[in-house]
Design a protein around this motif. Structure first.
Motif, PDB file in Angstrom:
ATOM      1  N   GLU A  18       0.873  -1.283   0.116  1.00 35.57           N
ATOM      2  CA  GLU A  18      -0.100   0.056   0.000  1.00 35.57           C
ATOM      3  C   GLU A  18       0.999   1.246  -0.001  1.00 35.57           C
ATOM      4  N   ARG A  19       1.824   1.238   0.783  1.00 32.58           N
ATOM      5  CA  ARG A  19       2.853   2.429   0.987  1.00 32.58           C
ATOM      6  C   ARG A  19       3.623   2.429  -0.449  1.00 32.58           C
ATOM      7  N   PHE A  20       4.103   1.355  -1.137  1.00 29.74           N
ATOM      8  CA  PHE A  20       4.610   1.517  -2.392  1.00 29.74           C
ATOM      9  C   PHE A  20       3.789   1.930  -3.283  1.00 29.74           C
ATOM     10  N   HIS A  21       2.622   1.355  -3.465  1.00 27.06           N
ATOM     11  CA  HIS A  21       1.763   1.892  -4.311  1.00 27.06           C
ATOM     12  C   HIS A  21       1.245   3.431  -4.356  1.00 27.06           C
ATOM     13  N   GLU A  22       0.966   3.716  -3.106  1.00 23.93           N
ATOM     14  CA  GLU A  22       0.789   5.300  -2.980  1.00 23.93           C
ATOM     15  C   GLU A  22       1.926   6.106  -3.249  1.00 23.93           C
ATOM     16  N   HIS A  23       3.200   6.016  -3.154  1.00 30.86           N
ATOM     17  CA  HIS A  23       4.170   6.580  -3.578  1.00 30.86           C
ATOM     18  C   HIS A  23       4.428   6.760  -4.906  1.00 30.86           C
ATOM     19  N   ALA A  24       4.093   5.502  -5.445  1.00 33.05           N
ATOM     20  CA  ALA A  24       4.376   5.186  -7.004  1.00 33.05           C
ATOM     21  C   ALA A  24       3.316   6.136  -7.975  1.00 33.05           C
ATOM     22  N   TRP A  25       2.018   6.363  -7.080  1.00 29.88           N
ATOM     23  CA  TRP A  25       0.973   7.235  -7.507  1.00 29.88           C
ATOM     24  C   TRP A  25       1.283   8.646  -7.667  1.00 29.88           C
ATOM     25  N   GLN A  26       2.115   8.665  -6.409  1.00 33.68           N
ATOM     26  CA  GLN A  26       2.307  10.329  -6.203  1.00 33.68           C
ATOM     27  C   GLN A  26       3.493  10.930  -7.275  1.00 33.68           C
ATOM     28  N   LEU A  27       4.208   9.875  -7.521  1.00 29.87           N
ATOM     29  CA  LEU A  27       5.619  10.248  -8.590  1.00 29.87           C
ATOM     30  C   LEU A  27       4.675  10.824  -9.961  1.00 29.87           C
ATOM     31  N   ARG A  28       3.398  10.123 -10.133  1.00 34.61           N
ATOM     32  CA  ARG A  28       2.892  10.732 -11.381  1.00 34.61           C
ATOM     33  C   ARG A  28       2.678  12.105 -11.347  1.00 34.61           C
ATOM     34  N   ARG A  29       2.776  12.829 -10.236  1.00 35.81           N
ATOM     35  CA  ARG A  29       2.428  14.233 -10.460  1.00 35.81           C
ATOM     36  C   ARG A  29       3.627  14.999 -11.097  1.00 35.81           C
ATOM     37  N   ASP A  30       4.892  14.510 -10.838  1.00 37.78           N
ATOM     38  CA  ASP A  30       5.979  15.261 -11.350  1.00 37.78           C
ATOM     39  C   ASP A  30       6.579  14.411 -12.527  1.00 37.78           C
ATOM     40  N   PRO A  31       6.370  15.158 -13.719  1.00 35.54           N
ATOM     41  CA  PRO A  31       6.844  14.519 -15.130  1.00 35.54           C
ATOM     42  C   PRO A  31       8.372  13.863 -15.067  1.00 35.54           C
ATOM     43  N   GLY A  32       9.085  14.384 -14.387  1.00 32.57           N
ATOM     44  CA  GLY A  32      10.451  14.094 -14.187  1.00 32.57           C
ATOM     45  C   GLY A  32      10.777  12.976 -13.365  1.00 32.57           C
ATOM     46  N   ARG A  33       9.779  12.568 -12.508  1.00 36.79           N
ATOM     47  CA  ARG A  33       9.909  11.330 -11.468  1.00 36.79           C
ATOM     48  C   ARG A  33       8.727  10.519 -11.854  1.00 36.79           C
ATOM     49  N   ALA A  34       7.684  10.594 -12.643  1.00 33.55           N
ATOM     50  CA  ALA A  34       7.034   9.486 -13.014  1.00 33.55           C
ATOM     51  C   ALA A  34       7.641   8.099 -13.509  1.00 33.55           C
ATOM     52  N   LEU A  35       6.998   6.989 -13.060  1.00 37.49           N
ATOM     53  CA  LEU A  35       7.447   5.895 -13.337  1.00 37.49           C
ATOM     54  C   LEU A  35       7.304   5.644 -15.010  1.00 37.49           C
ATOM     55  N   HIS A  36       8.032   5.116 -15.648  1.00 33.57           N
ATOM     56  CA  HIS A  36       7.982   4.686 -17.046  1.00 33.57           C
ATOM     57  C   HIS A  36       7.886   3.152 -17.171  1.00 33.57           C
ATOM     58  N   TYR A  37       8.431   2.367 -16.106  1.00 30.89           N
ATOM     59  CA  TYR A  37       8.419   0.945 -16.299  1.00 30.89           C
ATOM     60  C   TYR A  37       8.352   0.318 -14.804  1.00 30.89           C
TER      61      TYR A  37
END
Length: 315
Positions: free
Chosen positions: A55-74
């Motif tokens: 749950e904490r991993f998923h929330e962190h990954a979701w928040q990364l979407r807000r920053d184009p430079g940090r959003a996950l590609h893979y």
């Protein structure tokens, strides 16, 4: 530079994915595993975030979407087999493409479901089918294609990779989680056979147990007797006590040597994926169909010329 997440960071195969991410010039942004024995990250990507709760991993990954430079590609998935489908779907819904270890999923129906999630998200799933990049396998494929179209090769596949008592206590020893020995240690060989010899025409199981399995596969271009085992007692005398693994493929009486050359195949797989040439759901379907039949079929005594020599004593 692409941003990666890794699910299953404490597993056996995870370091190969970490190194592939590093060797292709990309960044491991965040990793997750329920176990915290992930000290190898220090030598590869010490700056990575790490979580032991999904749950904490998923929330962190979701928040990364807000920053184009940090959003996950893979998102790379190295979790236990029975969790692959859920983790792949989660990665796609995070807006990332997903790279997953084999077996991708246990059944063709789950491939159908992942195809629907791909369509819903616009992202893609890639399967690590590293034997397709092995030089010896590629050379044999070319040799097969150059042979007369009506020729069928006679193949004998033997793979024994001994496992200790820990195996039965782990998720790998639980067929509900690993989907059995043929799926867990054999799926990449079935993909290799399809890659070389074409579509599967016949699939017969001669033996299926918790530690070994044997059967017969007939492809467009080959007749294959196969034997897989995690039992050290099955190792041939010349190997027993010296090496824990025996891998052999005979083709028309000639040995295919491919015991070496595995070290960098995950990095090669990543490079191909990043270049747009990765193997997706359609490529993985054939071997998943093969192991699905093997896992659910009733073992039957076969004809003498179809049985692997090591299967005779198991009847």
């Amino acid at each position: 530079m692409k941003n990666f997440a890794l699910i299953g960071a404490a597993g056996y195969i995870a370091p190969r994915h970490m190194r592939a991410i590093q060797d292709t010039g990309n960044r491991l942004s965040v990793a997750y595993d329920i176990n915290d024995s992930v000290g190898i990250i220090d030598s590869i990507s010490p700056q990575s975030e790490f979580f032991t709760e999904f749950e904490r991993f998923h929330e962190h990954a979701w928040q990364l979407r807000r920053d184009p430079g940090r959003a996950l590609h893979y998102v790379s998935v190295c979790s236990p087999n029975y969790l692959h489908h859920a983790h792949i779907a989660a990665g796609l819904r995070l807006g990332a493409d997903v790279i997953c270890e084999k077996p991708l999923v246990p059944t063709p129906s789950l491939i159908d479901e992942l195809e629907r999630v791909e369509q819903e998200t616009g992202r893609r799933v890639y399967n690590i089918l590293q034997l397709r990049h092995h030089e010896a396998i590629l050379a044999l494929r070319e040799k097969t294609r150059a042979a007369p179209a009506d020729r069928k090769f006679d193949v004998e596949l033997t793979y024994i990779t001994s496992r200790g008592k820990w195996y039965a206590e782990s998720w790998k020893g639980d067929p509900r989680k690993s989907f059995g020995v043929a799926t867990n240690i054999g799926v990449h060989f079935y993909d290799m056979l399809h890659f070389i010899f074409g579509s599967l025409q016949r699939n017969v199981v001669h033996y299926s147990g918790t530690e070994k399995a044997a059967g017969y596969l007939e492809y467009e271009r080959a007749r294959v007797r196969w034997f897989l085992s995690i039992d050290a007692n099955d190792l041939p005398p010349e190997v027993k006590g010296k090496k824990p693994t025996f891998r052999r493929i005979d083709i028309d009486g000639q040995l295919l040597e491919f015991s070496e050359g595995f070290t960098d195949l995950h990095t090669t797989s990543y490079r191909e994926i990043l270049a747009g040439r990765g193997y997706g759901l359609a490529d993985a379907r054939h071997c998943i169909e093969t192991v699905d039949v093997i896992r659910t079929a009733k073992a039957t005594s076969g004809e003498g010329n179809e049985m692997h020599p090591m299967a005779w004593n198991l009847r």
